[in-house]
Design a protein around this motif. Structure first.
Motif, PDB file in Angstrom:
ATOM      1  N   TYR A  32       0.814  -1.078  -0.159  1.00  0.00           N
ATOM      2  CA  TYR A  32       0.006  -0.082  -0.001  1.00  0.00           C
ATOM      3  C   TYR A  32       0.820   1.229  -0.022  1.00  0.00           C
ATOM      4  CZ  TYR A  32      -4.086  -2.930   1.096  1.00  0.00           C
ATOM      5  OH  TYR A  32      -4.877  -3.857   1.058  1.00  0.00           O
ATOM      6  N   ASN A  33       0.229   2.491  -0.767  1.00  0.00           N
ATOM      7  CA  ASN A  33       0.857   3.438  -0.603  1.00  0.00           C
ATOM      8  C   ASN A  33       0.043   4.074   0.638  1.00  0.00           C
ATOM      9  OD1 ASN A  33       2.368   3.699  -3.088  1.00  0.00           O
ATOM     10  ND2 ASN A  33       0.267   4.053  -4.061  1.00  0.00           N
ATOM     11  N   MET A  34       0.690   4.799   1.523  1.00  0.00           N
ATOM     12  CA  MET A  34       0.015   5.261   2.739  1.00  0.00           C
ATOM     13  C   MET A  34       0.058   7.000   2.892  1.00  0.00           C
ATOM     14  SD  MET A  34      -0.621   2.529   4.336  1.00  0.00           S
ATOM     15  CE  MET A  34      -1.305   2.976   5.488  1.00  0.00           C
ATOM     16  N   GLY A  35      -1.241   7.398   3.322  1.00  0.00           N
ATOM     17  CA  GLY A  35      -1.232   8.901   3.285  1.00  0.00           C
ATOM     18  C   GLY A  35      -1.770   9.397   4.632  1.00  0.00           C
ATOM     19  N   TRP A  36      -1.736  10.665   4.655  1.00  0.00           N
ATOM     20  CA  TRP A  36      -2.318  11.373   5.729  1.00  0.00           C
ATOM     21  C   TRP A  36      -3.148  12.491   5.092  1.00  0.00           C
ATOM     22  CZ3 TRP A  36      -2.480   9.935  10.895  1.00  0.00           C
ATOM     23  CH2 TRP A  36      -1.891   9.195  11.182  1.00  0.00           C
ATOM     24  N   PHE A  37      -4.396  12.579   5.648  1.00  0.00           N
ATOM     25  CA  PHE A  37      -5.281  13.447   5.407  1.00  0.00           C
ATOM     26  C   PHE A  37      -5.635  14.299   6.501  1.00  0.00           C
ATOM     27  CE2 PHE A  37      -4.953  10.456   1.968  1.00  0.00           C
ATOM     28  CZ  PHE A  37      -4.851  11.269   0.945  1.00  0.00           C
ATOM     29  N   ILE A  50       1.987  11.860   1.849  1.00  0.00           N
ATOM     30  CA  ILE A  50       1.904  10.546   1.404  1.00  0.00           C
ATOM     31  C   ILE A  50       3.162   9.910   1.016  1.00  0.00           C
ATOM     32  CG2 ILE A  50      -0.475  10.425   0.130  1.00  0.00           C
ATOM     33  CD1 ILE A  50       0.915  11.305  -2.571  1.00  0.00           C
ATOM     34  N   ILE A  51       3.221   8.857   1.181  1.00  0.00           N
ATOM     35  CA  ILE A  51       4.422   7.968   0.826  1.00  0.00           C
ATOM     36  C   ILE A  51       4.210   6.709   0.389  1.00  0.00           C
ATOM     37  CG2 ILE A  51       4.138   6.783   3.299  1.00  0.00           C
ATOM     38  CD1 ILE A  51       7.448   6.799   3.243  1.00  0.00           C
ATOM     39  N   SER A  52       4.899   6.606  -0.746  1.00  0.00           N
ATOM     40  CA  SER A  52       4.720   5.193  -1.498  1.00  0.00           C
ATOM     41  C   SER A  52       5.337   3.918  -0.981  1.00  0.00           C
ATOM     42  CB  SER A  52       5.366   5.514  -2.925  1.00  0.00           C
ATOM     43  OG  SER A  52       6.851   5.084  -3.005  1.00  0.00           O
ATOM     44  N   ARG A  53       5.239   2.769  -1.573  1.00  0.00           N
ATOM     45  CA  ARG A  53       5.518   1.467  -1.344  1.00  0.00           C
ATOM     46  C   ARG A  53       7.031   1.645  -1.168  1.00  0.00           C
ATOM     47  NH1 ARG A  53       2.185   1.236  -5.365  1.00  0.00           N
ATOM     48  NH2 ARG A  53       0.106  -0.143  -5.112  1.00  0.00           N
ATOM     49  N   SER A  54       7.671   2.389  -1.950  1.00  0.00           N
ATOM     50  CA  SER A  54       9.232   2.371  -2.049  1.00  0.00           C
ATOM     51  C   SER A  54       9.773   3.510  -1.132  1.00  0.00           C
ATOM     52  CB  SER A  54       9.585   2.437  -3.386  1.00  0.00           C
ATOM     53  OG  SER A  54       9.062   3.878  -4.043  1.00  0.00           O
ATOM     54  N   LYS A  64       4.805  21.525   3.835  1.00  0.00           N
ATOM     55  CA  LYS A  64       5.826  21.083   3.282  1.00  0.00           C
ATOM     56  C   LYS A  64       7.122  21.971   4.217  1.00  0.00           C
ATOM     57  CE  LYS A  64       8.800  20.630  -0.789  1.00  0.00           C
ATOM     58  NZ  LYS A  64       8.820  19.099  -0.575  1.00  0.00           N
ATOM     59  N   GLY A  65       8.070  21.340   4.652  1.00  0.00           N
ATOM     60  CA  GLY A  65       9.042  21.754   5.521  1.00  0.00           C
ATOM     61  C   GLY A  65       8.845  21.673   7.151  1.00  0.00           C
ATOM     62  N   ARG A  66       7.691  21.377   7.369  1.00  0.00           N
ATOM     63  CA  ARG A  66       7.358  21.363   8.678  1.00  0.00           C
ATOM     64  C   ARG A  66       6.837  19.906   8.975  1.00  0.00           C
ATOM     65  NH1 ARG A  66       2.836  23.661  10.243  1.00  0.00           N
ATOM     66  NH2 ARG A  66       1.587  23.731   8.333  1.00  0.00           N
ATOM     67  N   ILE A  67       6.543  19.137   8.102  1.00  0.00           N
ATOM     68  CA  ILE A  67       5.760  17.933   8.387  1.00  0.00           C
ATOM     69  C   ILE A  67       6.468  16.634   7.717  1.00  0.00           C
ATOM     70  CG2 ILE A  67       3.777  16.406   8.225  1.00  0.00           C
ATOM     71  CD1 ILE A  67       2.035  18.562   8.732  1.00  0.00           C
ATOM     72  N   THR A  68       6.715  15.392   8.371  1.00  0.00           N
ATOM     73  CA  THR A  68       7.478  14.510   7.697  1.00  0.00           C
ATOM     74  C   THR A  68       6.668  13.144   7.710  1.00  0.00           C
ATOM     75  OG1 THR A  68       9.703  15.607   8.045  1.00  0.00           O
ATOM     76  CG2 THR A  68       9.725  13.174   7.477  1.00  0.00           C
ATOM     77  N   ILE A  69       6.525  12.531   6.745  1.00  0.00           N
ATOM     78  CA  ILE A  69       5.897  11.305   6.530  1.00  0.00           C
ATOM     79  C   ILE A  69       7.083  10.127   6.449  1.00  0.00           C
ATOM     80  CG2 ILE A  69       5.488  11.224   4.335  1.00  0.00           C
ATOM     81  CD1 ILE A  69       2.775   9.755   4.857  1.00  0.00           C
ATOM     82  N   SER A  70       6.646   9.080   7.319  1.00  0.00           N
ATOM     83  CA  SER A  70       7.656   7.951   7.279  1.00  0.00           C
ATOM     84  C   SER A  70       6.800   6.612   7.475  1.00  0.00           C
ATOM     85  CB  SER A  70       8.723   8.118   8.223  1.00  0.00           C
ATOM     86  OG  SER A  70       8.177   8.257   9.433  1.00  0.00           O
ATOM     87  N   ARG A  71       7.667   5.601   7.124  1.00  0.00           N
ATOM     88  CA  ARG A  71       6.581   4.166   7.475  1.00  0.00           C
ATOM     89  C   ARG A  71       7.799   3.186   7.809  1.00  0.00           C
ATOM     90  NH1 ARG A  71       4.080   2.529   1.815  1.00  0.00           N
ATOM     91  NH2 ARG A  71       3.306   0.634   3.012  1.00  0.00           N
ATOM     92  N   ASP A  72       7.512   2.412   8.679  1.00  0.00           N
ATOM     93  CA  ASP A  72       8.294   1.383   9.101  1.00  0.00           C
ATOM     94  C   ASP A  72       7.333  -0.104   8.802  1.00  0.00           C
ATOM     95  OD1 ASP A  72       9.327  -0.945  10.714  1.00  0.00           O
ATOM     96  OD2 ASP A  72       9.444   0.325  12.466  1.00  0.00           O
ATOM     97  N   ALA A  97      -4.954   4.180   3.169  1.00  0.00           N
ATOM     98  CA  ALA A  97      -4.201   3.151   2.570  1.00  0.00           C
ATOM     99  C   ALA A  97      -4.497   3.092   1.089  1.00  0.00           C
ATOM    100  CB  ALA A  97      -4.006   1.846   3.187  1.00  0.00           C
ATOM    101  N   GLY A  98      -3.898   2.934   0.143  1.00  0.00           N
ATOM    102  CA  GLY A  98      -4.430   2.782  -1.291  1.00  0.00           C
ATOM    103  C   GLY A  98      -3.348   1.854  -2.164  1.00  0.00           C
ATOM    104  N   LEU A  99      -4.060   1.224  -3.232  1.00  0.00           N
ATOM    105  CA  LEU A  99      -3.268   0.244  -3.897  1.00  0.00           C
ATOM    106  C   LEU A  99      -3.156   1.058  -5.488  1.00  0.00           C
ATOM    107  CD1 LEU A  99      -5.103  -3.084  -3.338  1.00  0.00           C
ATOM    108  CD2 LEU A  99      -2.692  -2.381  -2.707  1.00  0.00           C
TER     109      LEU A  99
END
Length: 123
Positions: A32-37, A50-54, A64-72, A97-99
């Protein structure tokens, strides 16, 4: 069915920081690509990050510049680190989450959603 559970919301002063977490279960997280809204009262749900599978990321210009998305991928968790928060960041924040093959920013392009967590930034 994919289940997403957000946590970490709360009340912070302007300029403060907050870290949101989204725990996923019931699916293959790495697919899944993951996102915050976020959605403020009287407003449409809007893209935050949003953050992609990769691991490729995209951010809304407003954060932008204030927020960071990450995945484990080992913990099936996506994070949203928010710094230098502003009152206009106040909203319910949703994990999604999206495909989709490509990274998309429209809420209706995501398949699964969490229950949301409230973020309130006081001035």
């Amino acid at each position: 069915q994919v289940q997403l559970v957000e946590s970490g919301g709360g009340l912070v002063q302007a300029g403060g920081s907050l870290r949101l977490s989204c725990a996923a279960s019931g699916g293959t997280f790495t697919s899944y690509n993951m996102g915050w809204f976020r959605q403020a009262p009287g407003k449409e749900r809007e893209f935050v990050a949003i953050i992609s599978r990769s691991g490729i990321t995209k951010y809304a210009d407003s954060v932008k510049g204030r927020i960071t998305i990450s995945r484990d991928n080992y913990k099936n968790t996506v994070y949203l680190q928010m710094n230098s928060l502003k009152p206009e960041d106040t909203a319910v924040y949703y994990c999604a989450a999206g495909l989709s093959v490509s990274l998309r920013t429209a809420p209706n392009q995501y398949d699964y959603w969490g229950q949301g967590t409230q973020v309130t930034v006081s001035s």
